[in-house]
Write a protein that holds these residues in place. Structure first.
Motif, PDB file in Angstrom:
ATOM      1  N   PRO A  32       0.830  -1.212   0.000  1.00 25.58           N
ATOM      2  CA  PRO A  32       0.000   0.000   0.000  1.00 25.58           C
ATOM      3  C   PRO A  32       0.858   1.253   0.000  1.00 25.58           C
ATOM      4  N   SER A  33       0.420   2.244  -0.753  1.00 26.92           N
ATOM      5  CA  SER A  33       1.121   3.524  -0.791  1.00 26.92           C
ATOM      6  C   SER A  33       0.955   4.233   0.536  1.00 26.92           C
ATOM      7  N   THR A  34       1.980   4.977   0.930  1.00 23.25           N
ATOM      8  CA  THR A  34       1.924   5.680   2.214  1.00 23.25           C
ATOM      9  C   THR A  34       1.427   7.106   2.080  1.00 23.25           C
ATOM     10  N   ASP A  35       1.117   7.545   0.859  1.00 23.75           N
ATOM     11  CA  ASP A  35       0.688   8.937   0.667  1.00 23.75           C
ATOM     12  C   ASP A  35      -0.727   8.983   0.125  1.00 23.75           C
ATOM     13  N   ALA A  36      -1.640   8.415   0.861  1.00 26.65           N
ATOM     14  CA  ALA A  36      -3.017   8.274   0.384  1.00 26.65           C
ATOM     15  C   ALA A  36      -3.702   9.605   0.138  1.00 26.65           C
ATOM     16  N   GLN A  37      -3.255  10.677   0.757  1.00 23.32           N
ATOM     17  CA  GLN A  37      -3.923  11.963   0.605  1.00 23.32           C
ATOM     18  C   GLN A  37      -3.258  12.851  -0.428  1.00 23.32           C
ATOM     19  N   GLN A  38      -2.309  12.323  -1.208  1.00 22.65           N
ATOM     20  CA  GLN A  38      -1.566  13.168  -2.137  1.00 22.65           C
ATOM     21  C   GLN A  38      -2.139  13.139  -3.535  1.00 22.65           C
ATOM     22  N   SER A  39      -3.382  12.731  -3.706  1.00 25.09           N
ATOM     23  CA  SER A  39      -3.940  12.551  -5.036  1.00 25.09           C
ATOM     24  C   SER A  39      -4.425  13.836  -5.662  1.00 25.09           C
ATOM     25  N   GLY A  40      -4.342  14.945  -4.975  1.00 21.85           N
ATOM     26  CA  GLY A  40      -4.792  16.199  -5.560  1.00 21.85           C
ATOM     27  C   GLY A  40      -5.822  16.856  -4.668  1.00 21.85           C
ATOM     28  N   GLY A  41      -5.372  17.400  -3.530  1.00 19.15           N
ATOM     29  CA  GLY A  41      -6.293  18.052  -2.625  1.00 19.15           C
ATOM     30  C   GLY A  41      -6.940  17.046  -1.694  1.00 19.15           C
ATOM     31  N   ASP A  42      -7.968  17.508  -0.942  1.00 24.24           N
ATOM     32  CA  ASP A  42      -8.643  16.662   0.026  1.00 24.24           C
ATOM     33  C   ASP A  42      -9.792  15.870  -0.590  1.00 24.24           C
ATOM     34  N   ARG A  43     -10.158  16.152  -1.808  1.00 22.11           N
ATOM     35  CA  ARG A  43     -11.275  15.493  -2.455  1.00 22.11           C
ATOM     36  C   ARG A  43     -10.930  14.048  -2.796  1.00 22.11           C
ATOM     37  N   GLN A  44     -11.846  13.145  -2.450  1.00 22.04           N
ATOM     38  CA  GLN A  44     -11.608  11.734  -2.742  1.00 22.04           C
ATOM     39  C   GLN A  44     -11.887  11.465  -4.213  1.00 22.04           C
ATOM     40  N   ALA A  45     -10.966  10.801  -4.874  1.00 18.90           N
ATOM     41  CA  ALA A  45     -11.128  10.484  -6.288  1.00 18.90           C
ATOM     42  C   ALA A  45     -12.087   9.310  -6.449  1.00 18.90           C
ATOM     43  N   THR A  46     -12.814   9.303  -7.565  1.00 22.50           N
ATOM     44  CA  THR A  46     -13.683   8.184  -7.911  1.00 22.50           C
ATOM     45  C   THR A  46     -13.184   7.571  -9.214  1.00 22.50           C
ATOM     46  N   VAL A  47     -12.862   6.287  -9.155  1.00 24.89           N
ATOM     47  CA  VAL A  47     -12.302   5.574 -10.299  1.00 24.89           C
ATOM     48  C   VAL A  47     -13.251   4.439 -10.681  1.00 24.89           C
ATOM     49  N   LEU A  48     -13.478   4.288 -11.982  1.00 24.83           N
ATOM     50  CA  LEU A  48     -14.286   3.186 -12.497  1.00 24.83           C
ATOM     51  C   LEU A  48     -13.368   2.201 -13.210  1.00 24.83           C
ATOM     52  N   VAL A  49     -13.334   0.964 -12.726  1.00 23.90           N
ATOM     53  CA  VAL A  49     -12.508  -0.085 -13.307  1.00 23.90           C
ATOM     54  C   VAL A  49     -13.385  -0.951 -14.201  1.00 23.90           C
ATOM     55  N   VAL A  50     -13.062  -0.984 -15.501  1.00 22.77           N
ATOM     56  CA  VAL A  50     -13.830  -1.767 -16.468  1.00 22.77           C
ATOM     57  C   VAL A  50     -12.975  -2.954 -16.890  1.00 22.77           C
ATOM     58  N   VAL A  91     -11.826   9.118 -13.223  1.00 24.16           N
ATOM     59  CA  VAL A  91     -10.915   8.379 -14.104  1.00 24.16           C
ATOM     60  C   VAL A  91     -11.530   7.020 -14.398  1.00 24.16           C
ATOM     61  N   VAL A  92     -11.437   6.600 -15.655  1.00 17.34           N
ATOM     62  CA  VAL A  92     -11.839   5.247 -16.049  1.00 17.34           C
ATOM     63  C   VAL A  92     -10.582   4.432 -16.347  1.00 17.34           C
ATOM     64  N   ILE A  93     -10.501   3.235 -15.766  1.00 13.54           N
ATOM     65  CA  ILE A  93      -9.436   2.289 -16.086  1.00 13.54           C
ATOM     66  C   ILE A  93     -10.067   1.198 -16.932  1.00 13.54           C
ATOM     67  N   LEU A  94      -9.663   1.099 -18.182  1.00 13.29           N
ATOM     68  CA  LEU A  94     -10.329   0.229 -19.153  1.00 13.29           C
ATOM     69  C   LEU A  94      -9.377  -0.831 -19.683  1.00 13.29           C
ATOM     70  N   ASP A  95      -9.733  -2.093 -19.462  1.00 14.55           N
ATOM     71  CA  ASP A  95      -8.969  -3.198 -20.035  1.00 14.55           C
ATOM     72  C   ASP A  95      -9.413  -3.379 -21.481  1.00 14.55           C
ATOM     73  N   LEU A  96      -8.467  -3.375 -22.407  1.00 12.91           N
ATOM     74  CA  LEU A  96      -8.817  -3.516 -23.815  1.00 12.91           C
ATOM     75  C   LEU A  96      -9.231  -4.932 -24.176  1.00 12.91           C
ATOM     76  N   ARG A  97      -8.998  -5.893 -23.279  1.00 10.46           N
ATOM     77  CA  ARG A  97      -9.411  -7.275 -23.509  1.00 10.46           C
ATOM     78  C   ARG A  97     -10.636  -7.563 -22.654  1.00 10.46           C
ATOM     79  N   LEU A  98     -11.817  -7.402 -23.237  1.00  9.94           N
ATOM     80  CA  LEU A  98     -13.069  -7.580 -22.498  1.00  9.94           C
ATOM     81  C   LEU A  98     -13.849  -8.772 -23.056  1.00  9.94           C
ATOM     82  N   GLY A  99     -13.250  -9.955 -23.004  1.00 11.15           N
ATOM     83  CA  GLY A  99     -13.932 -11.132 -23.512  1.00 11.15           C
ATOM     84  C   GLY A  99     -14.225 -10.992 -24.986  1.00 11.15           C
TER      85      GLY A  99
END
Length: 280
Positions: A32-50, A91-99
């Motif tokens: 685990p990364s030790t800088d969990a709050q360094q992602s760009g301000g105090d706002r929690q990021a929302t990521v969609l993993v496809v 942010v969207v994380i998209l795998d190009l191999r989707l079955g």
């Protein structure tokens, strides 16, 4: 965090163990990364993993949640579109191999209706064709399997920092309508490029962003780093992609791309747009 973990599908222990073993054998052990709050301000990021691999979904989900990233999951195109329509995604994380689905087609459809930043996941391909095509279709970054989860998190945070800087910028004056140069005309409203004969010339998203960067600073040498930032491409990964985009743009603008007169190379510096430009 408990609620997010409950949203995860249950996986067979063997499936998770096998995937973790493959990642570890590839030298990709992740802590685990030790800088969990360094992602760009105090706002929690929302990521969609496809991704249609439940084991990989689990690993990304667990690691991101441990590092204060709100993580949503989708196994294919339809789930992705439902998630995007239901809530704001950074942010969207998209795998190009989707079955059976083609991830590049999914990326193309996503880009036609949304500017959400996309990180693509590709398999190991010596010719790098999927990565190049993905970038040309509008992806912002990529990782190649097997990848380090901490590196993937760092790329998400880099995108978040750029988004935060953009949001913090003061309101701009009304933007200009377009540019004219050497008989050519580029409309910023329609993103249409017209040649001196009046014919339309098609541009990819990357080519359009690159041309605008040049037209904003005509007759000034621009470094690759500047062009990478202007086109939202990650400098550590896609330096060669800028050269590819330059070549493609020259083929559309120049009479002889092998002896360019409009976009010229400044050795040791980068490139320069050598024509006078008239904003309108």
């Amino acid at each position: 965090m408990t609620e997010m973990r409950r949203a995860m599908p249950r996986l067979a222990p063997g499936a998770i163990a096998v995937s973790r073993r493959l990642w570890l054998e590839a030298g990709m052990a992740n802590s685990p990364s030790t800088d969990a709050q360094q992602s760009g301000g105090d706002r929690q990021a929302t990521v969609l993993v496809v991704d249609d691999d439940p084991a990989l979904q689990t690993m990304i989900f667990d690691y991101f949640v441990d590092n204060n990233i709100q993580t949503l999951l989708a196994s294919g195109r339809d789930e992705m579109l439902r998630q995007l329509s239901a809530q704001e995604v950074d942010v969207v994380i998209l795998d190009l191999r989707l079955g059976l689905a083609d991830g590049l087609d999914v990326l193309r459809e996503l880009r036609s209706s949304s500017d959400v930043p996309v990180i693509i996941i590709t398999g190991h391909r010596p010719d790098e064709i999927d990565r190049v095509v993905g970038l040309e279709l509008g992806a912002d970054d990529y990782v190649t399997k097997p990848f380090n989860l901490r590196e993937l998190l760092a790329r998400v945070r880099a995108i978040m920092r750029r988004l935060e800087r953009t949001r913090a910028l003061p309101a701009r004056e009304p933007e200009r309508s377009g540019y004219r140069f050497s008989g050519w005309r580029l409309s910023l409203r329609t993103r249409k490029l017209t040649d001196p004969s009046g014919a339309d010339v098609g541009l990819t998203k990357g080519e359009y962003a690159l041309l605008v960067a040049f037209l904003n600073a005509p007759q000034r040498p621009l470094s690759r780093e500047h062009l990478l930032q202007a086109t939202r491409v990650h400098e550590d990964v896609f330096d060669r992609s800028i050269d590819v985009q330059i070549l493609r743009l020259r083929r559309k603008l120049e009479h002889d791309p092998s002896a360019p007169e409009i976009i010229q190379t400044e050795r040791g510096v980068g490139y320069v747009f050598a024509r006078q430009v008239e904003p309108y």
